[in-house]
Design a protein around this motif. Sequence first.
Motif, PDB file in Angstrom:
ATOM      1  N   ALA A   1       0.818  -1.223   0.000  1.00  0.00           N
ATOM      2  CA  ALA A   1       0.000   0.000   0.000  1.00  0.00           C
ATOM      3  C   ALA A   1       0.845   1.264   0.000  1.00  0.00           C
ATOM      4  N   ILE A   2       2.129   1.102  -0.219  1.00  0.00           N
ATOM      5  CA  ILE A   2       3.021   2.260  -0.279  1.00  0.00           C
ATOM      6  C   ILE A   2       3.553   2.328  -1.703  1.00  0.00           C
ATOM      7  N   GLN A   3       3.079   3.304  -2.443  1.00  0.00           N
ATOM      8  CA  GLN A   3       3.551   3.425  -3.809  1.00  0.00           C
ATOM      9  C   GLN A   3       4.483   4.625  -3.885  1.00  0.00           C
ATOM     10  N   CYS A   4       4.015   5.772  -4.322  1.00  0.00           N
ATOM     11  CA  CYS A   4       4.924   6.926  -4.372  1.00  0.00           C
ATOM     12  C   CYS A   4       5.219   7.444  -2.963  1.00  0.00           C
ATOM     13  N   GLY A   5       4.293   7.200  -2.034  1.00  0.00           N
ATOM     14  CA  GLY A   5       4.519   7.551  -0.636  1.00  0.00           C
ATOM     15  C   GLY A   5       4.018   8.915  -0.211  1.00  0.00           C
ATOM     16  N   PHE A   6       3.568   9.734  -1.137  1.00  0.00           N
ATOM     17  CA  PHE A   6       3.166  11.084  -0.763  1.00  0.00           C
ATOM     18  C   PHE A   6       1.930  11.084   0.131  1.00  0.00           C
ATOM     19  N   CYS A   7       0.930  10.301  -0.212  1.00  0.00           N
ATOM     20  CA  CYS A   7      -0.305  10.275   0.579  1.00  0.00           C
ATOM     21  C   CYS A   7      -0.198   9.342   1.782  1.00  0.00           C
ATOM     22  N   THR A   8       0.787   8.462   1.774  1.00  0.00           N
ATOM     23  CA  THR A   8       0.859   7.373   2.746  1.00  0.00           C
ATOM     24  C   THR A   8       0.816   7.822   4.199  1.00  0.00           C
ATOM     25  N   PRO A   9       1.598   8.818   4.635  1.00  0.00           N
ATOM     26  CA  PRO A   9       1.542   9.179   6.060  1.00  0.00           C
ATOM     27  C   PRO A   9       0.136   9.553   6.527  1.00  0.00           C
ATOM     28  N   GLY A  10      -0.562  10.339   5.730  1.00  0.00           N
ATOM     29  CA  GLY A  10      -1.914  10.736   6.112  1.00  0.00           C
ATOM     30  C   GLY A  10      -2.876   9.572   6.135  1.00  0.00           C
TER      31      GLY A  10
END
Length: 161
Positions: free
Chosen positions: A96-105
Amino acid sequence: MQELKCVVNGKNVAIMIDPSRSLADVIRYDLGLTGTKKGCEEGECGACTVLVDGLPVDSCIVPAMKAYGKSIITIEGLAQNGELDPIQEAFMEAGAIQCGFCTPGVVLSAKALLMREENPTKEEVRDELSGHFCRCTGYLQFYDAVRIASEKIKNRKNKKQ
């Protein structure tokens, strides 16, 4: 300038800030916690989500002084004693971690959901994550990650008993 006092990732913070600044700016630029991303700066994309007293908030539209006396958790605060939180492990396992930009939120919103609901339905996950925009379209993996994390949390509870 006003003094902001709060707890960030378990540490007491007292910092002088311009009260017109957003919580996201203070977290990123004053505290150096760059896992909190700034995307739309309008509270629409969810990239800036942090937990304030356990609730997910879009930190880009929250005045920093609203955090006075509150407890804030950023993505950097989830891992404890060098061990990833089950939701972080699950996001990696589910891809579920692709580019990572949205991941933290997304991770923090999922964490808030799992703190409230041990075994959320797919609809509850969808509703909780509906405020997040993923350009990589990793939504199916997000659902899988929450399911995996829910199982991990249950297993850890059972081992402690």
